[in-house]
Design a protein around this motif. Structure first.
Motif, PDB file in Angstrom:
ATOM      1  N   GLU A  12      57.023  38.275  51.251  1.00 22.56           N
ATOM      2  CA  GLU A  12      56.443  37.768  50.153  1.00 22.56           C
ATOM      3  C   GLU A  12      55.414  36.696  50.797  1.00 22.56           C
ATOM      4  OE1 GLU A  12      58.949  36.333  47.079  1.00 22.56           O
ATOM      5  OE2 GLU A  12      59.698  38.172  46.655  1.00 22.56           O
ATOM      6  N   LYS A  57      55.117  37.914  36.110  1.00 23.64           N
ATOM      7  CA  LYS A  57      55.393  36.986  37.203  1.00 23.64           C
ATOM      8  C   LYS A  57      55.185  37.782  38.560  1.00 23.64           C
ATOM      9  CE  LYS A  57      58.009  33.085  37.538  1.00 23.64           C
ATOM     10  NZ  LYS A  57      59.229  32.357  37.831  1.00 23.64           N
ATOM     11  N   THR A  58      54.019  37.537  39.389  1.00 23.99           N
ATOM     12  CA  THR A  58      53.919  38.283  40.471  1.00 23.99           C
ATOM     13  C   THR A  58      53.736  37.626  41.855  1.00 23.99           C
ATOM     14  OG1 THR A  58      51.650  37.993  40.315  1.00 23.99           O
ATOM     15  CG2 THR A  58      52.491  39.956  39.129  1.00 23.99           C
ATOM     16  N   VAL A  59      53.975  38.415  42.825  1.00 26.00           N
ATOM     17  CA  VAL A  59      53.624  37.715  44.192  1.00 26.00           C
ATOM     18  C   VAL A  59      53.016  38.457  45.040  1.00 26.00           C
ATOM     19  CG1 VAL A  59      55.931  38.396  45.092  1.00 26.00           C
ATOM     20  CG2 VAL A  59      54.890  36.402  45.734  1.00 26.00           C
ATOM     21  N   GLU A 109      52.468  33.115  44.017  1.00 23.89           N
ATOM     22  CA  GLU A 109      52.889  33.597  42.811  1.00 23.89           C
ATOM     23  C   GLU A 109      51.753  33.590  41.601  1.00 23.89           C
ATOM     24  OE1 GLU A 109      54.610  31.590  44.691  1.00 23.89           O
ATOM     25  OE2 GLU A 109      56.677  32.650  45.014  1.00 23.89           O
ATOM     26  N   LYS A 152      58.133  40.024  40.083  1.00 25.03           N
ATOM     27  CA  LYS A 152      59.303  39.539  40.181  1.00 25.03           C
ATOM     28  C   LYS A 152      59.977  39.095  39.003  1.00 25.03           C
ATOM     29  CE  LYS A 152      59.867  36.387  43.136  1.00 25.03           C
ATOM     30  NZ  LYS A 152      60.393  36.034  44.388  1.00 25.03           N
TER      31      LYS A 152
END
Ligand code: FAD
Ligand code: SF4
Length: 488
Positions: A392, A379-381, A397, A366
């Motif tokens: 998502e 920053k990941t999801v 996150e 993200k």
């Protein structure tokens, strides 16, 4: 056929690998090919099927049952002749082809296909060792001049075929060395570059002229595409000087990830990272090489290019290497009944993955988070796929440390400005528009301009590039001479 009962008696033999700690110390090839006895056993396993699915599964339609049988009978020289009748560079494909032929082999129904690629590898290396691969000079010169733009496998295969048909061929390459992605994408540990150099020498002796450091057309300002050009030639000039032009410039436009923080230092395209190591391996001195030493590396993209970034980062001595893939993890075993003899959808673990890599599936990035202009984290999801749409997962996150991020999400298309400079129409995906029809194939809408390889079909494989180069050469020969004896 090989041995009538060979497929019942003998097991598939895999090529060996040097142990991981040894191979991580350098960039050399580490695959230990089959010896003559092992290759003979593999050849003996071939059933010479009435319908050889392998031959159809191979994009250059290698005549696989025939060379399997010849190796079984110890007739390596004729095996090499058969192999080279369909493939200009089997020492390339014998190393780096994903081998759709083996997926198509009838024995793959039982999961133990004939080791076709390993036999090809053994034949090609033996042919060079024995000195069988000498230059093939044309019977007569035609006086026609052909320009090939791009020196990847498509351009090389086309140039070799056209020179053998008697045309004067000049290959224009914007980079400082010949080979396209074979040279500056694929790392040495998968294919050492001496294999390309040897072919270039053969082709020079066959009459091909190579001009490196020459860009045909122009690149957009700020383009991150690899470019070592010191000279520019306009398409009009090229068309004036040559009777036909083949565009084989690849699909070099990397797919980007335009999320917040993309401009941070430490976020790079894979094709900024990999060519630098290939240059260093070739003995070039680079100022400020992009390196992974001691860094937490995240590679975004789960394909071949990503895997090559993993292998290179581990050789640099990265602190950790993680690879992201947007899609969910594929099944370990394919559903044979649904897929054979086609290329199966299944989990693929490369030799680079085996050297050390955390693989994350169904994950999206993200944001790139930075400190003083340098990337520090991602920053990941987590994502799920519902009715073909990505959604998502709420609350999933995470922030993961990263000092080097390599974007390896594939290539969108050729660089548009090159095609535009020639006035060549594009297809819906931005590739050069040209059909592969039996007559008139590979021709763009512009007089005397043809297109082949990744530039025409979009990002693909070396073996497809060789096929397109060979077929385009025949189309050009027909265009110039009215007919052609080159194989299609
Ligand atoms: C990192 C990486 C790893 C890969 N690994 C594999 C693998 O293991 N197995 C496999 O089968 N495939 C692999 N591939 C894919 C394969 O390399 C390509 O499909 C293949 O090289 C395409 O060949 P091509 O000749 O069409 O183009 P390219 O190899 O891309 O060559 C095009 C050449 O044209 C030159 N050029 C472009 N425009 C101009 C211009 N205007 N003027 C002058 N020169 C120009 C470029 O500099 C380049 O050298 C990999 C790709 C990458 C990026
Ligand atoms: S080129 Fe590739 S597909 Fe064709 S025989 Fe060789 S390994 Fe198989």
């Amino acid at each position: 056929m090989g041995k009538v009962t060979g497929f019942l008696e003998y097991e598939r033999i895999e090529e060996g690998y040097e142990p991981v700690p040894a191979r991580l110390k350098n960039y050399k090839e580490f695959v230990i090919g089959l010896n003559a006895d092992q290759a003979k056993v593999q050849g003996a396993r071939c059933m010479d099927c009435g319908t050889p699915f392998c031959n159809n599964g191979c994009p250059v339609n290698n005549i696989i049952p025939d060379f399997n049988d010849l190796v079984y009978r110890n007739d390596w020289r004729n095996a090499s002749t058969v192999l080279h009748s369909t493939n200009n560079f089997p020492e390339f494909t014998g190393r780096i082809c994903p081998a759709p032929c083996e997926a198509a082999c009838t024995l793959n129904v039982n999961d133990d296909p004939v080791g076709i690629k390993s036999i090809e590898h053994a034949i090609a290396d033996r042919a060079w060792l024995e000195g069988w691969l000498t230059p093939q000079l044309p019977k007569a010169k035609t006086g026609k001049k052909v320009a090939v733009v791009g020196s990847g496998p498509a351009g090389m295969a086309a140039a070799q075929q056209l020179a053998r048909a008697g045309h004067d061929v000049t290959v224009f390459e914007k980079n400082d060395r010949i080979g396209g992605l074979l040279r500056y994408g694929i790392p040495d540990f998968k294919m050492e570059k001496s294999h390309i150099d040897r072919r270039v020498e053969q082709m020079k002796a066959e009459g091909v002229t190579f001009r490196t450091g020459v860009l045909v057309g122009h690149l957009p300002e700020g383009s991150k595409v690899t470019n070592h050009a010191k000279e520019i030639i306009s398409p009009d000039e090229l068309k004036k000087q040559f009777d036909a032009v083949l565009l084989a410039g690849g699909a070099e436009q990397s797919r980007d990830l335009p999320v917040p923080g993309r401009d941070l230092d430490g976020v790079h395209f894979a094709m900024e990272f990999l060519p630098q190591q290939n240059k260093v391996n070739a003995g070039d001195k680079l100022k400020g090489q992009l390196r992974a030493d001691g860094k937490h590396v995240i590679v975004i993209g789960g394909g071949d290019t990503g895997s090559d970034c993993v292998g290179t980062s581990n050789r640099h001595g990265a602190a950790s290497v993680t690879q992201f893939e947007l899609m969910p993890m594929p099944p370990e075993q394919e559903n044979k009944e649904l897929t054979w003899p086609y290329w199966p959808y299944k989990l693929r673990t490369s030799s680079s993955h085996e050297e050390g890599c955390q693989r994350e599936f169904a994950i999206a990035t993200k944001e790139f988070i930075g400190e003083k202009g340098k990337v520090k984290a991602l920053k990941t999801v987590r994502v799920e796929w519902k009715d073909g749409k990505m959604v998502e997962v709420p609350g999933s996150e995470q922030v993961l440390p990263a000092d080097l991020v390599l974007l390896a999400m594939g290539f969108v298309s050729p660089v548009a400005s090159i095609l535009d400079a020639f006035g060549v129409d594009k297809d819906a995906r931005g590739n050069a528009k040209a059909s592969t029809d039996f007559t008139g194939g590979y021709r763009t809408g512009v007089d005397k301009v043809f297109a082949a390889g990744d530039m025409r079909r979009g990002q693909s494989l070396v073996v497809w590039a060789i096929r397109e180069g060979r077929q385009a050469a025949r189309a050009i020969d027909e265009y110039l001479m009215g007919s052609s004896e080159l194989p299609r």
